[in-house]
Write an enzyme that holds these catalytic residues in place. Structure first.
Site, PDB file in Angstrom:
ATOM      1  N   ARG A 110      -1.997  -6.491  -8.150  1.00  0.00           N
ATOM      2  CA  ARG A 110      -0.931  -7.470  -7.953  1.00  0.00           C
ATOM      3  C   ARG A 110      -1.037  -8.541  -9.027  1.00  0.00           C
ATOM      4  O   ARG A 110      -0.329  -8.504 -10.003  1.00  0.00           O
ATOM      5  CB  ARG A 110      -1.025  -8.087  -6.548  1.00  0.00           C
ATOM      6  CG  ARG A 110      -0.566  -7.134  -5.455  1.00  0.00           C
ATOM      7  CD  ARG A 110      -1.065  -7.527  -4.107  1.00  0.00           C
ATOM      8  NE  ARG A 110      -2.516  -7.376  -4.060  1.00  0.00           N
ATOM      9  CZ  ARG A 110      -3.261  -7.517  -2.987  1.00  0.00           C
ATOM     10  NH1 ARG A 110      -2.692  -7.864  -1.849  1.00  0.00           N
ATOM     11  NH2 ARG A 110      -4.556  -7.334  -3.027  1.00  0.00           N
ATOM     12  N   SER A 154      -2.739  -7.586   3.292  1.00  0.00           N
ATOM     13  CA  SER A 154      -3.117  -7.447   4.701  1.00  0.00           C
ATOM     14  C   SER A 154      -3.543  -8.794   5.271  1.00  0.00           C
ATOM     15  O   SER A 154      -3.251  -9.101   6.427  1.00  0.00           O
ATOM     16  CB  SER A 154      -4.274  -6.448   4.843  1.00  0.00           C
ATOM     17  OG  SER A 154      -3.897  -5.202   4.353  1.00  0.00           O
ATOM     18  N   HIS A 205       0.846  -1.212   0.000  1.00  0.00           N
ATOM     19  CA  HIS A 205       0.000   0.000   0.000  1.00  0.00           C
ATOM     20  C   HIS A 205       0.877   1.255   0.000  1.00  0.00           C
ATOM     21  O   HIS A 205       0.590   2.228  -0.706  1.00  0.00           O
ATOM     22  CB  HIS A 205      -0.886   0.051   1.249  1.00  0.00           C
ATOM     23  CG  HIS A 205      -1.879  -1.053   1.371  1.00  0.00           C
ATOM     24  ND1 HIS A 205      -1.975  -1.842   2.488  1.00  0.00           N
ATOM     25  CD2 HIS A 205      -2.839  -1.499   0.528  1.00  0.00           C
ATOM     26  CE1 HIS A 205      -2.956  -2.712   2.339  1.00  0.00           C
ATOM     27  NE2 HIS A 205      -3.491  -2.543   1.148  1.00  0.00           N
ATOM     28  N   LYS A 262     -15.145  -9.696  10.293  1.00  0.00           N
ATOM     29  CA  LYS A 262     -15.402 -10.318  11.591  1.00  0.00           C
ATOM     30  C   LYS A 262     -14.218 -10.183  12.547  1.00  0.00           C
ATOM     31  O   LYS A 262     -14.390  -9.922  13.721  1.00  0.00           O
ATOM     32  CB  LYS A 262     -15.740 -11.794  11.388  1.00  0.00           C
ATOM     33  CG  LYS A 262     -17.207 -12.001  11.099  1.00  0.00           C
ATOM     34  CD  LYS A 262     -17.533 -13.476  11.096  1.00  0.00           C
ATOM     35  CE  LYS A 262     -18.805 -13.701  10.283  1.00  0.00           C
ATOM     36  NZ  LYS A 262     -18.742 -14.943   9.520  1.00  0.00           N
TER      37      LYS A 262
HETATM   38  P1  ADP Z   1      -9.518  -4.189  -0.120  1.00  0.00           P
HETATM   39  O1  ADP Z   1      -9.920  -2.852  -0.647  1.00  0.00           O
HETATM   40  O2  ADP Z   1      -9.895  -5.334  -1.011  1.00  0.00           O
HETATM   41  O3  ADP Z   1      -9.783  -4.421   1.320  1.00  0.00           O
HETATM   42  P2  ADP Z   1      -6.793  -3.626   0.517  1.00  0.00           P
HETATM   43  O4  ADP Z   1      -7.214  -2.723   1.572  1.00  0.00           O
HETATM   44  O5  ADP Z   1      -5.876  -4.724   0.902  1.00  0.00           O
HETATM   45  O6  ADP Z   1      -7.953  -4.249  -0.290  1.00  0.00           O
HETATM   46  O7  ADP Z   1      -6.077  -2.804  -0.632  1.00  0.00           O
HETATM   47  C1  ADP Z   1      -6.506  -1.584  -1.175  1.00  0.00           C
HETATM   48  C2  ADP Z   1      -5.908  -1.452  -2.553  1.00  0.00           C
HETATM   49  O8  ADP Z   1      -4.496  -1.634  -2.501  1.00  0.00           O
HETATM   50  C3  ADP Z   1      -6.420  -2.478  -3.563  1.00  0.00           C
HETATM   51  O9  ADP Z   1      -6.470  -1.864  -4.832  1.00  0.00           O
HETATM   52  C4  ADP Z   1      -5.358  -3.541  -3.552  1.00  0.00           C
HETATM   53  O10 ADP Z   1      -5.297  -4.257  -4.775  1.00  0.00           O
HETATM   54  C5  ADP Z   1      -4.116  -2.684  -3.358  1.00  0.00           C
HETATM   55  N1  ADP Z   1      -3.032  -3.451  -2.762  1.00  0.00           N
HETATM   56  C6  ADP Z   1      -3.104  -4.268  -1.697  1.00  0.00           C
HETATM   57  N2  ADP Z   1      -1.901  -4.834  -1.440  1.00  0.00           N
HETATM   58  C7  ADP Z   1      -1.056  -4.359  -2.389  1.00  0.00           C
HETATM   59  C8  ADP Z   1       0.318  -4.595  -2.706  1.00  0.00           C
HETATM   60  N3  ADP Z   1       1.060  -5.457  -2.011  1.00  0.00           N
HETATM   61  N4  ADP Z   1       0.868  -3.917  -3.737  1.00  0.00           N
HETATM   62  C9  ADP Z   1       0.117  -3.075  -4.472  1.00  0.00           C
HETATM   63  N5  ADP Z   1      -1.203  -2.828  -4.257  1.00  0.00           N
HETATM   64  C10 ADP Z   1      -1.782  -3.458  -3.232  1.00  0.00           C
END
Ligand code: ADP
Length: 164
Positions: free
Chosen positions: A93, A132, A18, A42
């Site tokens: 990813r 995450s 992120h 949950k």
């Molecule tokens: P969600 O919105 O599905 O809960 P996340 O909070 O994990 O997903 O991620 C928010 C955004 O960041 C999504 O577009 C996800 O694809 C992207 N993302 C998550 N992990 C990574 C990573 N390791 N590298 C690049 N982008 C990521």
């Protein structure tokens, strides 16, 4: 006109993946709102308030000044409209992300009457398997999360474990 974007996610917790997206997107826009979604998972590792604080600290540490961190529940295209943002930033990813992200794009683009578009930044190779949910799995097995998250987050995870 200012170029304003939103970068939504659960960020439970924020990972190096992120952070890489935030670092690379920040110079592309005048302002970015990183939005912690209030979902109804949950077993969250951190509360929404804790996640917002952690993201804020990570952004401050990098001295990125055009980023605001907030939380929100609801349709992200509606949040974007209230911030006068025209772009949603997302990370990609693998092809698994692509399928999910394409569907989110169609909702946000369609429901906003084609006013809110989405741009995708590909994950750096070193972050491609960082998520995450895998971080949470590592935490559940008492593993070392330091390779996957900023040190501020790693410390917060350790502090949480010590409290239990
Ligand atoms: P969600 O919105 O599905 O809960 P996340 O909070 O994990 O997903 O991620 C928010 C955004 O960041 C999504 O577009 C996800 O694809 C992207 N993302 C998550 N992990 C990574 C990573 N390791 N590298 C690049 N982008 C990521």
């Amino acid at each position: 006109m200012k170029r304003i974007a939103v970068y939504p996610g659960s960020f439970d917790p924020i990972t190096n993946g992120h952070m890489d997206i935030i670092k690379r997107a920040a110079p592309m826009f005048d302002h970015i709102y990183v939005v912690v979604s209030k979902n109804f998972e949950k077993n969250p590792l951190f509360s929404v308030e804790e996640r917002v604080e952690l993201v804020k600290k990570c952004v401050e540490e990098l001295k990125i000044t055009n980023v605001t961190v907030e939380s929100f529940s609801g349709f992200i295209y509606e949040y974007a409209k209230t911030k006068k943002a025209s772009t949603i930033v997302r990370g990609l990813r693998t092809t698994n992300d692509f399928v999910k992200e394409y569907s989110l794009f169609t909702y946000n683009y369609g429901l906003s009457n084609k006013k809110i578009d989405t741009i995708f930044l590909c994950a750096e190779l070193e972050n491609i398997f960082t998520s995450s949910s895998t971080v949470k799995e590592v935490v559940s097995f008492n593993g070392d999360t330091s390779p996957y998250v900023p040190s501020i987050v790693d410390q917060a995870i350790r502090a949480k474990k010590n409290k239990k």
